[in-house]
Design a protein around this motif. Sequence first.
Motif, mmCIF file in Angstrom:
data_model
loop_
_atom_site.group_PDB
_atom_site.id
_atom_site.type_symbol
_atom_site.label_atom_id
_atom_site.label_comp_id
_atom_site.label_asym_id
_atom_site.label_seq_id
_atom_site.Cartn_x
_atom_site.Cartn_y
_atom_site.Cartn_z
ATOM 1 N N GLN A 93 -16.432 -7.954 6.793
ATOM 2 C CA GLN A 93 -15.903 -9.236 7.268
ATOM 3 C C GLN A 93 -14.570 -9.074 8.010
ATOM 4 N N VAL A 94 -13.681 -8.246 7.469
ATOM 5 C CA VAL A 94 -12.357 -8.102 8.099
ATOM 6 C C VAL A 94 -12.305 -6.888 9.042
ATOM 7 N N LYS A 95 -13.446 -6.259 9.224
ATOM 8 C CA LYS A 95 -13.563 -5.110 10.118
ATOM 9 C C LYS A 95 -12.633 -3.956 9.718
ATOM 10 N N VAL A 96 -12.707 -3.630 8.429
ATOM 11 C CA VAL A 96 -11.948 -2.491 7.917
ATOM 12 C C VAL A 96 -12.930 -1.558 7.217
ATOM 13 N N ALA A 97 -12.754 -0.252 7.436
ATOM 14 C CA ALA A 97 -13.685 0.723 6.855
ATOM 15 C C ALA A 97 -13.589 0.743 5.341
ATOM 16 N N THR A 98 -14.742 0.924 4.692
ATOM 17 C CA THR A 98 -14.735 1.151 3.241
ATOM 18 C C THR A 98 -15.383 2.500 2.975
ATOM 19 N N LEU A 99 -14.961 3.124 1.889
ATOM 20 C CA LEU A 99 -15.504 4.424 1.524
ATOM 21 C C LEU A 99 -16.979 4.250 1.162
ATOM 22 N N PRO A 100 -17.877 5.078 1.722
ATOM 23 C CA PRO A 100 -19.287 4.955 1.348
ATOM 24 C C PRO A 100 -19.472 5.053 -0.175
ATOM 25 N N ILE A 101 -20.351 4.204 -0.693
ATOM 26 C CA ILE A 101 -20.558 4.170 -2.145
ATOM 27 C C ILE A 101 -21.466 5.320 -2.560
ATOM 28 N N VAL A 102 -21.028 6.083 -3.572
ATOM 29 C CA VAL A 102 -21.852 7.157 -4.134
ATOM 30 C C VAL A 102 -22.037 6.840 -5.614
ATOM 31 N N ALA A 103 -23.271 6.693 -6.028
ATOM 32 C CA ALA A 103 -23.526 6.310 -7.420
ATOM 33 C C ALA A 103 -23.129 7.434 -8.375
ATOM 34 N N GLY A 104 -22.710 7.054 -9.568
ATOM 35 C CA GLY A 104 -22.479 8.032 -10.630
ATOM 36 C C GLY A 104 -21.104 8.680 -10.644
ATOM 37 N N GLN A 105 -20.220 8.303 -9.710
ATOM 38 C CA GLN A 105 -18.891 8.923 -9.713
ATOM 39 C C GLN A 105 -17.921 8.172 -10.623
ATOM 40 N N SER A 106 -16.954 8.904 -11.143
ATOM 41 C CA SER A 106 -15.926 8.262 -11.977
ATOM 42 C C SER A 106 -14.860 7.680 -11.044
ATOM 43 N N PRO A 107 -14.033 6.762 -11.576
ATOM 44 C CA PRO A 107 -12.958 6.203 -10.747
ATOM 45 C C PRO A 107 -12.050 7.283 -10.144
ATOM 46 N N VAL A 108 -11.742 8.321 -10.942
ATOM 47 C CA VAL A 108 -10.878 9.391 -10.423
ATOM 48 C C VAL A 108 -11.585 10.164 -9.313
ATOM 49 N N ASP A 109 -12.894 10.396 -9.484
ATOM 50 C CA ASP A 109 -13.682 11.061 -8.422
ATOM 51 C C ASP A 109 -13.611 10.258 -7.124
ATOM 52 N N ILE A 110 -13.761 8.943 -7.275
ATOM 53 C CA ILE A 110 -13.767 8.083 -6.071
ATOM 54 C C ILE A 110 -12.382 8.101 -5.417
ATOM 55 N N ALA A 111 -11.353 8.076 -6.247
ATOM 56 C CA ALA A 111 -9.982 8.102 -5.707
ATOM 57 C C ALA A 111 -9.760 9.389 -4.915
ATOM 58 N N ARG A 112 -10.228 10.493 -5.481
ATOM 59 C CA ARG A 112 -10.056 11.797 -4.815
ATOM 60 C C ARG A 112 -10.790 11.795 -3.470
ATOM 61 N N ARG A 113 -12.009 11.292 -3.513
ATOM 62 C CA ARG A 113 -12.822 11.246 -2.299
ATOM 63 C C ARG A 113 -12.176 10.323 -1.250
ATOM 64 N N ALA A 114 -11.589 9.218 -1.726
ATOM 65 C CA ALA A 114 -10.959 8.264 -0.795
ATOM 66 C C ALA A 114 -9.764 8.909 -0.097
ATOM 67 N N VAL A 115 -8.946 9.613 -0.867
ATOM 68 C CA VAL A 115 -7.757 10.238 -0.273
ATOM 69 C C VAL A 115 -8.188 11.317 0.724
ATOM 70 N N GLN A 116 -9.207 12.092 0.343
ATOM 71 C CA GLN A 116 -9.704 13.137 1.258
ATOM 72 C C GLN A 116 -10.260 12.515 2.542
ATOM 73 N N ALA A 117 -11.056 11.458 2.370
ATOM 74 C CA ALA A 117 -11.640 10.786 3.535
ATOM 75 C C ALA A 117 -10.538 10.187 4.401
ATOM 76 N N GLY A 118 -9.486 9.690 3.752
ATOM 77 C CA GLY A 118 -8.350 9.126 4.483
ATOM 78 C C GLY A 118 -7.677 10.190 5.338
ATOM 79 N N LYS A 119 -7.533 11.388 4.767
ATOM 80 C CA LYS A 119 -6.905 12.498 5.504
ATOM 81 C C LYS A 119 -7.788 12.932 6.666
ATOM 82 N N LEU A 120 -9.045 13.182 6.344
ATOM 83 C CA LEU A 120 -9.979 13.684 7.366
ATOM 84 C C LEU A 120 -10.196 12.674 8.485
#
Length: 296
Positions: A154-181
Amino acid sequence: MFESLQERLGSILNGLTGRGALSEADVSAALREVRRALLEADVALEVVRSFTDKVREKAVGAAVLKSIKPGQMVVKIVHDELVAMLGEEGVAIDLNAPAPVVLMMVGLQGSGKTTTSAKIARRLTERQGKKVLMASLDTRRPAAQEQLRQLGEQVKVATLPIVAGQSPVDIARRAVQAGKLGGHDVVILDTAGRTHIDEPLMVEMADIKKMSAPHEILLVADSLTGQDAVNLAKSFDERVGITGLVLTRMDGDGRGGAALSMRAVTGKPIKLIGTGEKMDALEEFYPKRIADRILG
Ligand code: GDP
């Protein structure tokens, strides 16, 4: 918000300004009424106490009582103390750190975290030209991640693709990495809430903080919840360490106690207020305007 407080304080202070001379006893009587009005508006007791003490200290001096318009001077003192209690004017979200700057949103379930994350993302994108990535760390409510994804669209902002089964810390790590890349300027982490504060929630927040090194930790609190919001802010600040507050539902008809207490209790600035469900219903916080409104 603040209507009944406005009415009560207005009539107490009008009682003072309508008179020529004032005695110490007049001021004390008025302050007792002010104290009662603030407590009824659900302002935290410690905040009310320190507020009335400060006003009394300044108002009871001979210079005020012997002035030409003592009532007006007392009203001005009340106004200035109200502004001081609400904190500094317009403190922006601090993005002054190497990219991607991580903003961690914390708070109870239903406080408006997800909505506020998307509102902030929209604002940073549209007003400041920032490239933002949002990620939902809420693995407890199945619909939560999908809700953020839809708001992102709706606001035209990217969201991290959802991956089932990850823990909150896993998602945070992936988000920071995706943010860098992905060359994002800002990564917004929308953490999971609970219906109340508990130990697992605090442990989860601490783990996410450790992993993602957020530059800002913003507590999103519902301004309609009164005293509970104050205890909430204290706990989050003690356990996780917040850098600022966002008060939601300021468009509601709450008594305003939470809004008036949270800055004073935590010492952390109210950075933004939510004033509706729409994505543009997010405003800067202006203590002077609120004090003006309350004192009419
Ligand atoms: P979360 O569980 O903390 O992520 O809360 P949500 O972001 O899902 O918000 C819960 C509900 O509150 C939603 O229906 C939002 O539209 C609504 N909401 C959030 N902020 C505001 C606000 O500032 N004003 C009003 N009126 N509603 C709000």
